[in-house]
Design a protein around this motif. Sequence first.
Motif, mmCIF file in Angstrom:
data_model
loop_
_atom_site.group_PDB
_atom_site.id
_atom_site.type_symbol
_atom_site.label_atom_id
_atom_site.label_comp_id
_atom_site.label_asym_id
_atom_site.label_seq_id
_atom_site.Cartn_x
_atom_site.Cartn_y
_atom_site.Cartn_z
ATOM 1 N N ILE A 86 0.787 -1.215 -0.031
ATOM 2 C CA ILE A 86 0.069 0.028 0.053
ATOM 3 C C ILE A 86 0.782 1.154 -0.135
ATOM 4 O O ILE A 86 0.410 2.299 -0.280
ATOM 5 N N GLY A 87 2.120 1.146 0.466
ATOM 6 C CA GLY A 87 3.178 2.314 0.356
ATOM 7 C C GLY A 87 3.397 2.811 -1.069
ATOM 8 O O GLY A 87 4.236 3.616 -1.173
ATOM 9 N N ASN A 88 3.240 1.786 -1.951
ATOM 10 C CA ASN A 88 3.370 2.324 -3.364
ATOM 11 C C ASN A 88 2.326 3.393 -3.861
ATOM 12 O O ASN A 88 2.417 3.986 -5.100
ATOM 13 N N CYS A 89 1.108 3.496 -3.119
ATOM 14 C CA CYS A 89 0.025 4.377 -3.512
ATOM 15 C C CYS A 89 0.429 5.694 -3.338
ATOM 16 O O CYS A 89 -0.037 6.256 -2.507
ATOM 17 N N GLY A 111 4.497 5.238 5.968
ATOM 18 C CA GLY A 111 5.113 6.375 6.240
ATOM 19 C C GLY A 111 5.600 7.103 4.736
ATOM 20 O O GLY A 111 6.310 8.092 4.682
ATOM 21 N N ASN A 112 5.706 6.200 3.536
ATOM 22 C CA ASN A 112 5.985 6.901 2.227
ATOM 23 C C ASN A 112 5.100 7.830 1.859
ATOM 24 O O ASN A 112 4.977 8.391 0.600
ATOM 25 N N LEU A 113 3.797 7.714 2.250
ATOM 26 C CA LEU A 113 2.434 8.095 1.806
ATOM 27 C C LEU A 113 2.363 9.608 2.281
ATOM 28 O O LEU A 113 1.778 9.892 3.217
ATOM 29 N N THR A 114 3.395 10.422 1.663
ATOM 30 C CA THR A 114 3.580 11.958 2.122
ATOM 31 C C THR A 114 2.295 12.947 1.916
ATOM 32 O O THR A 114 2.277 13.866 2.293
ATOM 33 N N SER A 118 6.030 9.505 11.435
ATOM 34 C CA SER A 118 6.553 11.033 11.693
ATOM 35 C C SER A 118 6.890 11.796 10.385
ATOM 36 O O SER A 118 7.115 12.923 10.451
ATOM 37 N N ASN A 119 7.037 11.068 9.257
ATOM 38 C CA ASN A 119 7.368 11.641 8.022
ATOM 39 C C ASN A 119 6.057 12.107 7.237
ATOM 40 O O ASN A 119 6.349 12.527 6.104
ATOM 41 N N LEU A 120 4.950 12.113 7.987
ATOM 42 C CA LEU A 120 3.765 12.609 7.165
ATOM 43 C C LEU A 120 3.354 13.759 7.617
ATOM 44 O O LEU A 120 2.717 14.041 8.529
ATOM 45 N N PRO A 121 3.665 14.930 6.659
ATOM 46 C CA PRO A 121 3.580 16.462 6.992
ATOM 47 C C PRO A 121 1.996 16.875 7.029
ATOM 48 O O PRO A 121 1.816 17.811 7.567
ATOM 49 N N SER A 122 1.315 16.101 6.232
ATOM 50 C CA SER A 122 -0.004 16.810 5.960
ATOM 51 C C SER A 122 -1.325 16.081 6.718
ATOM 52 O O SER A 122 -2.278 16.336 6.612
#
Length: 903
Positions: A408-411, A433-436, A457-461
Motif C-alpha cells: 500500500i506504500g506504493n500508492c 510512512g512513504n505516503l507523504t 512522523s514523516n507525514l507532514p499533511s
Amino acid sequence: MDKAPLLWPPPRRSCGSSRRGCDARTGRVTSLSLPAASLSGRLPRALLRLDALVSLSLPRNNLSGPVLPGLLAALPRLRSLDLSSNRLAAPVPTELFAQCRSIRALSLARNELSGYIPAAVTSCSSLVSLNLSCNRLAGPIPDGLWSLPSLRSLDLSGNELSGSVPGGFPGSSSLRAVDLSRNLLAGEIPADVGEAALLKSLDFGRNLLTGGLPESLRRLSGLRFLGVGGNALAGEVPAWIGEMWALERLDLSGNRFSGAIPDSIAKCKKMVEADLSRNALTGELPWWVFGLPLQRVSVAGNKLYGWVKVPVDAALALRALDLSSNGFSGGIPPQITAFAGLQYLNMSSNSFTGQLPAGIGGMRLLEVLDVSANRLDGGVPPEIGGAVALRELRMGMNSFTGHIPSQIGNCSSLVALDLSQNNLTGSIPSTVGNLTSLQVVDLSKNKLNGTLPVELSNLPSLRIFDVSHNLLSGDLPNSRFFDNIPETFLSDNQGLCSSRKNNSCIAVMPKPIVLNPNSSTNPLSQATPTAPSSMHHKKIILSVSTLIAIAGGGTIIIGVIIISVLNRRARATTSRSAPATALSDDYLSQSPENDASSGKLVMFGKGSPEFSAGGHALLNKDCELGRGGFGAVYKTVLRDGQPVAIKKLTVSSLVKSKDDFERQVKLLSKVRHQNVVTLRGFYWTSSLQLLIYDYLPGGNLHKHLHECTEDSSLSWMERFDIIIGVARGLTHLHQRGIIHYNLKSSNVLLDSNGEPRVGDYGLAKLLPMLDRYVLSSKIQSALGYMAPEFACKTVKITEKCDVYGFGVLVLEVLTGRRPVEYLEDDVVVLCDLVRSALEEGRLEDCLDPRLCGEFPMEEALPIIKLGLVCTSQVPSNRPDMGEVVNILELVRSPQDSLEDELV
C-alpha cells in the motif's frame, strides 16, 4: 480600497488601447473593457456621457451601489453591457428597461441585486442574451419572456424566484439555452416547453417542481442537456427519452422517480453523463451503462438489486461509476477491474460479498475506490499497490481479515485511507510512512497490534489518524501532529503510550541477571541465563523488576522518615509563633506584604486583599469558572463584597524567578482599557502563583457562540460590537508592547453589558523563554488560532501572530463554527472553508444560520474579507490592529462623502 485611475471621458489622444475602443473618425469612445481592474465605489455617472458606447464591460471588480436607472436610455447605441461579478445592490430599476433600444447582451450576474425582475424587460425586442443569475431576485418570472423574438440565452439561476414557471413557449422561439435552476419555483414544468424546438440546454434543477416530465420534451430532438435534479418530480422515467437522440447529459437525480430504468435510453448514442441517483428506481442495473460511450454514471441511492453481464470492450470510456446505496449483492464482478479509464468507483453501502478482485491493481488511473459498508471478506489484496493514482481508498465496515499489505506504500498519491471496522490483524506497515500526501487515516475498530511505525512522523499533511479500539502498544511517533493528537484517536489501546495520557511505556524486561558473589569482575558483564543446579558456585538470581522494587521500597521508607521529622518540626515552630504565612488555612493572608520565603500577596490600586471565602473557594470545584492553557480560574469574593476571578497557574515549573515574575505582572497591571480585563493583584511563592482579575459575569465568548440555544444566540449587532471591541483591546495591548500569544474565543469575556474584554494577555512573558513548542502545546491550546510562523524557527514572533488569531476569531464569530472541526472522515479548517465559499460565491451558506438573515451583507462581506486578510499565511500581508480598527469603523459608519465618480 484604491480606485482605478480612470478619466471620464477619456482624452482623445489615448482613445485607442486594449481597454478602450473608439471611432477613428470622431475619436469618441465606442467600447470600454476593464475586467478585474480592482475598480471600487459606485458606478460613475460620467458613464452616461459616453453616448457613443457600443460595448461596456466591467466584470469581476468591486463596484457597489445600485445600477444607474437611466444607463440604457442614455446610451442609445449600447449593444453589450456586462457588470457581472461585482457588489451591485438594491432592486433592478424598472427604468433600466424602459428604453432598452438596441441592447443585445446584458449580464448583471453574481451581484447582490434584489427585488423583482421588472416586467419591462419583455419590451427589449433586440435582447439575445440575458443573465441575471446568482443574485437575490425574488417574485415571479415575468410573463412574455419566452416571446422575445431574438432571445436565445436566458439565465436566471441562483436567485429566490418563486411561483410557477410560466407557459407560452412559442413554436417560433429562438431559445437555445434556459437555466432556471437553484430557485424556489413550484408547480409543474409547463406542458408546452417542448414547443421551443431549438433548445439545446434546459435546466430546471434544484427547485420545488412537482408532477412528471411533460411529454412535449420528446420533440426536443436537438436537446443536449436536460437537468431536473433536486425537485419532487415523480412517476416513471419515460421511455420516450430515447427519442431525444442528441442528449449528452441527463440529470434526473434527487427526485421521486420509481420503476425500472428504461432500456430505450440506449438510443441516446451521444450520452456521456447520466445521473439518476437518489430516486426510488428498482430492478437491474441497465446494460447501457456499459454499452454507451458514457464517462460518468451515478445510480446511487436507489433500490437497484440486479447485476448484468459487463461488456468490457464497450465500457472503455467510463470514467466515473457510482453504484452506492442500493441493494446489489453477490460478488463484485472481476470484469469491472478491466475498465482501464475508470477514475472513480463507488460501490459502498450495498450487500456485496466475497473478496475484492485482485485485478484492482491494474486500474492505474483509478483515483477513488469506495467499497465501504458491504459484506466483503478475505484479505486486502497486495495488488492494491499497483493502483498508483489512488487518492482515496475506503474499505471500512466490512469483514476484511489478515494484514495490511506493505504494498500500500506504493500508492504515493493517497490522501485518505479508511480500513476501519474490519478484522485486520498484525502491525501497521512502515511503508505507510512513504505516503507523504496522507491527510486522513482511519484504522479504528480492528485487531491491529504492535507499535506505530516511527516512519509515520514523516507525514507532514496528517489531520486525522484514528487507531482507536485496537491492540496497539508502544510510544507514539515523534512529530508535531502526534504531540497534539486528540485522545479519541488513540482510545482503547491499553499498551499505547502517550504523554497526553500521562503514562509511559513499560519497557520489555530482559532475561534475569545472574550475580556471582565470588566474581571479582563487573557482575553485569558476566550476565548469563540462569545456570543449571550442577554449577559449583551458588548464584543469586534477581530480575530487574525485583531490583527496582527493592530500591523503590528503600526510597519510600527513607522518604516517610524525612517527612515525619519535618512535620514534627513544623508543628513545633507553629506552636511557638503566630501564623504569618500568606497561605494559611484561609489560603491567602490578610497582609498585602508577607515574608518572601512564605509568600507574597500584592493588590494594585484600591481594594481589600482579604478574601471572604477563604482558601476552600479556590479548591472547591463548585467555584471553578474554567480551565485554560495556563491553569484553572476560580471565582471568589473580597471582604468588601466585590467578586474577583483568580487564576491558579499550573505551569509553575516554567515560571520565571520571583523578581522577573513581579516585574512582568506589574507591567500587565498598568493596562487599563474598557476592552481589556483588569489585573488586580498577584500572589507568589516558588510553588504557587495566583493572578487576581476583575470578575466578568457575562461568561466567555466561546460559550455564547457554541453552547447557547438559538433563542439566546448573539445578534448581528452584538457580534459586530464584540469584533470591534476585541480589535480595540488588542490595539491597546500592542501599543504598550504586549503580545497576547493566546487569543481565542474562550479568552474573550463579556461584562454585564455585553462589552467584550480580552483576557489572558501577555502571560507567555512569565515563562523563562519563549519556546515555540511550549507556546503551541501549553498556551495555544485551541487548535486553529495559531499563526503558521510558530512552526518556523526562522520567522520572528510579532504582533502579527495576534492579528492571525483575531482573523480566525472574526470568522468564528460570523459563522458560529469552531476554527477546526473534526468530522467522521475529514477535518474542516474554518479559514479554508470560508475562503472557498467566498471564491465560489456562496458566502451566505457559511454565515451562522442563527442570525436568520438579519445581517446586512454590505457589512458582513467586508468583515469576512478582513478576517481572511488577517489570516494570511505571510505575516507582512496582515494589517496592523490599528488598521483593523479603522477598517471596522469605516464599515460601521461608511463615508457618505465618496462621490460616484471614479477618479
